[in-house]
Design a protein around this motif. Structure first.
Motif, PDB file in Angstrom:
ATOM      1  N   GLU A  52      12.051  -8.215   3.521  1.00 36.67           N
ATOM      2  CA  GLU A  52      12.401  -8.023   2.108  1.00 36.67           C
ATOM      3  C   GLU A  52      11.403  -7.094   1.416  1.00 36.67           C
ATOM      4  O   GLU A  52      11.776  -6.207   0.654  1.00 36.67           O
ATOM      5  N   ALA A  53      10.128  -7.297   1.725  1.00 32.73           N
ATOM      6  CA  ALA A  53       9.091  -6.448   1.124  1.00 32.73           C
ATOM      7  C   ALA A  53       9.280  -4.998   1.564  1.00 32.73           C
ATOM      8  O   ALA A  53       9.197  -4.072   0.751  1.00 32.73           O
ATOM      9  N   LEU A  54       9.582  -4.798   2.844  1.00 33.52           N
ATOM     10  CA  LEU A  54       9.767  -3.432   3.351  1.00 33.52           C
ATOM     11  C   LEU A  54      10.976  -2.774   2.684  1.00 33.52           C
ATOM     12  O   LEU A  54      10.960  -1.577   2.382  1.00 33.52           O
ATOM     13  N   ALA A  55      12.019  -3.587   2.455  1.00 33.61           N
ATOM     14  CA  ALA A  55      13.290  -3.043   1.973  1.00 33.61           C
ATOM     15  C   ALA A  55      13.130  -2.286   0.664  1.00 33.61           C
ATOM     16  O   ALA A  55      13.724  -1.232   0.480  1.00 33.61           O
ATOM     17  N   GLY A  56      12.299  -2.796  -0.207  1.00 35.95           N
ATOM     18  CA  GLY A  56      12.187  -2.115  -1.493  1.00 35.95           C
ATOM     19  C   GLY A  56      11.128  -1.035  -1.533  1.00 35.95           C
ATOM     20  O   GLY A  56      10.879  -0.453  -2.586  1.00 35.95           O
ATOM     21  N   SER A  57      10.491  -0.732  -0.392  1.00 35.33           N
ATOM     22  CA  SER A  57       9.202  -0.041  -0.471  1.00 35.33           C
ATOM     23  C   SER A  57       9.174   1.424  -0.066  1.00 35.33           C
ATOM     24  O   SER A  57       8.228   2.129  -0.376  1.00 35.33           O
ATOM     25  N   GLY A  58      10.165   1.889   0.685  1.00 34.26           N
ATOM     26  CA  GLY A  58      10.079   3.269   1.191  1.00 34.26           C
ATOM     27  C   GLY A  58       9.291   3.375   2.488  1.00 34.26           C
ATOM     28  O   GLY A  58       9.134   4.468   3.030  1.00 34.26           O
ATOM     29  N   VAL A  59       8.780   2.262   3.019  1.00 30.88           N
ATOM     30  CA  VAL A  59       8.066   2.285   4.304  1.00 30.88           C
ATOM     31  C   VAL A  59       9.092   2.398   5.439  1.00 30.88           C
ATOM     32  O   VAL A  59      10.139   1.755   5.396  1.00 30.88           O
ATOM     33  N   THR A  60       8.789   3.214   6.444  1.00 24.65           N
ATOM     34  CA  THR A  60       9.655   3.296   7.620  1.00 24.65           C
ATOM     35  C   THR A  60       9.182   2.283   8.668  1.00 24.65           C
ATOM     36  O   THR A  60       7.983   2.179   8.931  1.00 24.65           O
ATOM     37  N   ALA A  61      10.126   1.546   9.250  1.00 23.39           N
ATOM     38  CA  ALA A  61       9.803   0.610  10.337  1.00 23.39           C
ATOM     39  C   ALA A  61       9.819   1.395  11.646  1.00 23.39           C
ATOM     40  O   ALA A  61      10.862   1.917  12.040  1.00 23.39           O
ATOM     41  N   LEU A  98       0.816  -1.222   0.000  1.00 25.26           N
ATOM     42  CA  LEU A  98       0.000   0.000   0.000  1.00 25.26           C
ATOM     43  C   LEU A  98       0.845   1.267   0.000  1.00 25.26           C
ATOM     44  O   LEU A  98       0.309   2.373  -0.048  1.00 25.26           O
ATOM     45  N   GLY A  99       2.168   1.124   0.102  1.00 21.63           N
ATOM     46  CA  GLY A  99       3.010   2.325   0.207  1.00 21.63           C
ATOM     47  C   GLY A  99       2.707   3.092   1.487  1.00 21.63           C
ATOM     48  O   GLY A  99       2.644   4.327   1.493  1.00 21.63           O
ATOM     49  N   ALA A 100       2.500   2.351   2.593  1.00 16.99           N
ATOM     50  CA  ALA A 100       2.189   3.005   3.873  1.00 16.99           C
ATOM     51  C   ALA A 100       3.376   3.864   4.324  1.00 16.99           C
ATOM     52  O   ALA A 100       4.514   3.632   3.917  1.00 16.99           O
ATOM     53  N   LEU A 101       3.100   4.859   5.167  1.00 15.13           N
ATOM     54  CA  LEU A 101       4.186   5.676   5.700  1.00 15.13           C
ATOM     55  C   LEU A 101       5.018   4.876   6.689  1.00 15.13           C
ATOM     56  O   LEU A 101       6.226   5.070   6.798  1.00 15.13           O
ATOM     57  N   SER A 102       4.338   3.980   7.426  1.00 13.36           N
ATOM     58  CA  SER A 102       5.099   3.205   8.406  1.00 13.36           C
ATOM     59  C   SER A 102       4.459   1.853   8.643  1.00 13.36           C
ATOM     60  O   SER A 102       3.259   1.667   8.453  1.00 13.36           O
ATOM     61  N   ALA A 103       5.309   0.895   9.052  1.00 20.64           N
ATOM     62  CA  ALA A 103       4.858  -0.395   9.577  1.00 20.64           C
ATOM     63  C   ALA A 103       5.428  -0.458  10.989  1.00 20.64           C
ATOM     64  O   ALA A 103       6.642  -0.327  11.172  1.00 20.64           O
ATOM     65  N   ASP A 104       4.555  -0.646  11.980  1.00 16.33           N
ATOM     66  CA  ASP A 104       4.956  -0.454  13.367  1.00 16.33           C
ATOM     67  C   ASP A 104       4.923  -1.764  14.151  1.00 16.33           C
ATOM     68  O   ASP A 104       4.105  -2.636  13.861  1.00 16.33           O
ATOM     69  N   HIS A 105       5.776  -1.884  15.151  1.00 16.96           N
ATOM     70  CA  HIS A 105       5.961  -3.071  16.015  1.00 16.96           C
ATOM     71  C   HIS A 105       6.964  -4.040  15.393  1.00 16.96           C
ATOM     72  O   HIS A 105       8.114  -4.044  15.764  1.00 16.96           O
ATOM     73  N   LEU A 106       6.476  -4.941  14.477  1.00 12.61           N
ATOM     74  CA  LEU A 106       7.361  -5.834  13.710  1.00 12.61           C
ATOM     75  C   LEU A 106       8.181  -6.803  14.563  1.00 12.61           C
ATOM     76  O   LEU A 106       9.222  -7.305  14.103  1.00 12.61           O
ATOM     77  N   MET A 107       7.728  -7.073  15.784  1.00 10.68           N
ATOM     78  CA  MET A 107       8.469  -8.039  16.609  1.00 10.68           C
ATOM     79  C   MET A 107       8.537  -9.403  15.903  1.00 10.68           C
ATOM     80  O   MET A 107       9.533 -10.119  16.025  1.00 10.68           O
ATOM     81  N   ALA A 120      20.208  -3.455   8.173  1.00 12.38           N
ATOM     82  CA  ALA A 120      21.056  -4.088   7.157  1.00 12.38           C
ATOM     83  C   ALA A 120      20.326  -4.232   5.823  1.00 12.38           C
ATOM     84  O   ALA A 120      20.938  -4.155   4.749  1.00 12.38           O
ATOM     85  N   ALA A 121      19.008  -4.414   5.885  1.00 13.88           N
ATOM     86  CA  ALA A 121      18.229  -4.561   4.653  1.00 13.88           C
ATOM     87  C   ALA A 121      17.930  -3.208   3.998  1.00 13.88           C
ATOM     88  O   ALA A 121      17.320  -3.155   2.927  1.00 13.88           O
ATOM     89  N   GLY A 122      18.331  -2.126   4.682  1.00 15.79           N
ATOM     90  CA  GLY A 122      18.104  -0.795   4.101  1.00 15.79           C
ATOM     91  C   GLY A 122      16.729  -0.227   4.397  1.00 15.79           C
ATOM     92  O   GLY A 122      16.267   0.697   3.722  1.00 15.79           O
ATOM     93  N   VAL A 123      16.069  -0.754   5.438  1.00 21.18           N
ATOM     94  CA  VAL A 123      14.769  -0.196   5.850  1.00 21.18           C
ATOM     95  C   VAL A 123      15.044   0.929   6.855  1.00 21.18           C
ATOM     96  O   VAL A 123      15.738   0.695   7.854  1.00 21.18           O
ATOM     97  N   PRO A 124      14.519   2.142   6.624  1.00 19.59           N
ATOM     98  CA  PRO A 124      14.707   3.194   7.629  1.00 19.59           C
ATOM     99  C   PRO A 124      13.990   2.816   8.916  1.00 19.59           C
ATOM    100  O   PRO A 124      12.842   2.370   8.880  1.00 19.59           O
ATOM    101  N   VAL A 125      14.661   2.991  10.039  1.00 21.72           N
ATOM    102  CA  VAL A 125      14.090   2.617  11.337  1.00 21.72           C
ATOM    103  C   VAL A 125      13.803   3.874  12.159  1.00 21.72           C
ATOM    104  O   VAL A 125      14.649   4.770  12.252  1.00 21.72           O
ATOM    105  N   ALA A 126      12.588   3.926  12.728  1.00 22.29           N
ATOM    106  CA  ALA A 126      12.215   4.991  13.668  1.00 22.29           C
ATOM    107  C   ALA A 126      11.863   4.333  14.997  1.00 22.29           C
ATOM    108  O   ALA A 126      11.659   3.118  15.070  1.00 22.29           O
ATOM    109  N   LEU A 127      11.802   5.143  16.052  1.00 17.37           N
ATOM    110  CA  LEU A 127      11.461   4.649  17.393  1.00 17.37           C
ATOM    111  C   LEU A 127      10.274   5.418  17.944  1.00 17.37           C
ATOM    112  O   LEU A 127      10.117   6.615  17.663  1.00 17.37           O
ATOM    113  N   ALA A 128       9.448   4.739  18.746  1.00 15.24           N
ATOM    114  CA  ALA A 128       8.311   5.410  19.382  1.00 15.24           C
ATOM    115  C   ALA A 128       8.028   4.754  20.725  1.00 15.24           C
ATOM    116  O   ALA A 128       8.496   3.649  21.002  1.00 15.24           O
ATOM    117  N   THR A 129       7.227   5.451  21.550  1.00 11.23           N
ATOM    118  CA  THR A 129       6.904   4.909  22.879  1.00 11.23           C
ATOM    119  C   THR A 129       5.782   3.885  22.836  1.00 11.23           C
ATOM    120  O   THR A 129       5.707   3.016  23.698  1.00 11.23           O
TER     121      THR A 129
END
Ligand code: NIG
Ligand code: FE
Length: 417
Positions: free
Chosen positions: A282-291, A265-274, A314-323
């Motif tokens: 792999e899907a996230l890596a090519g997508s521009g979605v921030t983890a 969907l080209g989401a802005l973010s995918a959150d949690h991902l535990m 390492a896969a090139g996914v931008p990582v963000a942090l939240a509470t």
């Protein structure tokens, strides 16, 4: 004008787009720098000599003495559930005694317990709860935060939560970005006909939240036993049709195809991902979605499992942090605490964590051009740490490292007298 002087260092990521891979940890560190703010923006970052050459002695400027501390961008918290009423400390105690979060939810506690108390609260009462939490956020250096609904689960109460966010934000320095999360859980009255609830979200709640300008994003709890990937897609597509950009709770407890859906969907973010799978990464890596990673949730739920942050970087996914600030799975407003967990449990470096908690978080809210770094032209949202260098942000833990906060060029912590 505001002059910030006597700093040991300024530490900041740079740019307006998400930093990924090796760039995630590239932080600019200026020793003995000064910062000038004018008209709410950063007008200068550099040496005292250069500042004098450009601005002179600045006798009329307001001054903030850095006292040998470290200046960083204001924290951006891109995933919170702020507008809730009531508390769940009994449930917390039950978890300490060995029950799991999912067992408690299955017995009618968890999210549904907070839904009941939030439905009973008025908009004004909810706004008061939000303001109390915003005070904590600001004291710990957060200058912008996302805030989700999701404890109303019907038209009136979801909109009430979004209005409470708007009402609270109108009188507080912390900037709030509202998200509709009507698909947080299936409410009790729809347990027999969950399809009807998804219809209600798509046909009534999404259009109403969008029409009032009450939400900017649409979120879904895509998880085994909550909303399937197919249901999540329907809700997020309805949101997108009404101008609400998608972000989602993805693969928190089980791999539910959430990361792949975020990518599709080209989401802005995918959150949690535990529990994200290799295919999900792999899907996230090519997508521009921030983890958006929420290590406070693993910590507070006493899980061994943390999101695979190193593999994401390492896969090139931008990582963000939240509470993930909420009454059940992560009851904290503190981004410095999250940075400590990111360093000690996710294995991110302190530099990678800083980028994750500022610039990448800002980008995941579509605000990378405005905030998230200490650079000329950006909004002057700044945190002064009582620390001789950036490393102390994780090295000295359990204390509040924030000595001062500047929001839009104004000193807001400590409160000016
Ligand atoms: O992000 N995952 C779903 N929602 C929240 C928990 C909400 C609650 O327990 O009240 C979360 O962890
Ligand atoms: Fe959440």
């Amino acid at each position: 004008m505001l002059l910030i002087h006597n700093l040991a260092e300024v530490a900041t990521p740079e740019g307006t787009t998400p930093r990924r891979g090796g760039e995630q940890g590239r932080v600019r560190r200026f020793r003995d720098a000064e910062v000038v703010c004018a008209a709410g923006r950063i007008a200068f970052v550099g040496t005292p000599e250069e500042r004098r050459r450009r601005f002179g002695e600045m006798p009329d400027a307001e001054r903030l003495d850095g006292r040998g501390g470290t200046l960083i961008p204001g924290f951006v918290d891109p995933h919170t559930h702020l507008p809730w009423a009531g508390t769940r400390e009994e449930e917390f105690a039950a978890r300490l005694a060995g029950r799991t979060y999912q067992e408690i939810a299955a017995a009618g506690g968890g999210i549904l317990a907070t839904v009941a108390s939030t439905r009973r609260a008025s908009e004004e009462e909810l706004a008061t709860c939000v303001l109390r939490r915003m005070d904590q956020m600001l004291a710990w250096g957060t200058t912008t935060a996302e805030a989700k609904s999701g404890y109303g689960l019907n038209l009136g109460d979801e909109l009430k939560q979004l209005r409470a966010i708007r009402r609270a934000a109108a009188s507080h320095p912390v900037h709030l970005v509202p998200t509709l999360l009507a698909a947080h859980e299936v409410p009790p009255e729809h347990r027999g006909d969950r399809g009807r609830y998804v219809d209600l979200i798509c046909d009534e709640i999404v259009p109403a939240a969008a029409e009032g300008g009450l939400a900017r994003f649409c979120d879904v709890f895509c998880e085994q036993g909550v909303f399937s990937a197919a249901e999540s897609r329907r809700v997020l597509e309805a949101g997108a049709r009404h101008g609400l950009a998608p972000r989602l709770h993805a693969d928190e407890f089980a791999d539910s195809g959430g990361a792949a859906l975020a990518a599709a969907l080209g989401a802005l973010s995918a959150d949690h991902l535990m529990a994200v799978s290799d295919a999900g990464i792999e899907a996230l890596a090519g997508s521009g979605v921030t983890a958006v990673l929420l290590p406070g949730t693993s910590f507070f739920l006493m899980k061994k499992l943390y999101a695979p942050a190193r593999r994401l970087v390492a896969a090139g996914v931008p990582v963000a942090l939240a509470t993930d600030c909420n009454p059940g799975s992560s009851h904290t407003e503190s981004m410095p605490m999250i940075v400590v967990l990111a360093v000690l449990q996710l294995g991110l470096t302190i530099e990678e964590s800083l980028t994750a908690a500022t610039l990448n978080a800002a980008c995941s809210l579509g605000l990378g051009a405005e905030i998230g770094s200490v650079e000329t032209g950006k909004q002057a949202d700044l945190v002064l740490l009582d620390a001789p260098n950036l490393l102390h942000l994780a090295y000295h833990y359990g204390i509040n490292p924030v000595a001062a906060v500047v929001k839009g060029g104004r000193l807001v912590v400590p409160r000016p007298v």
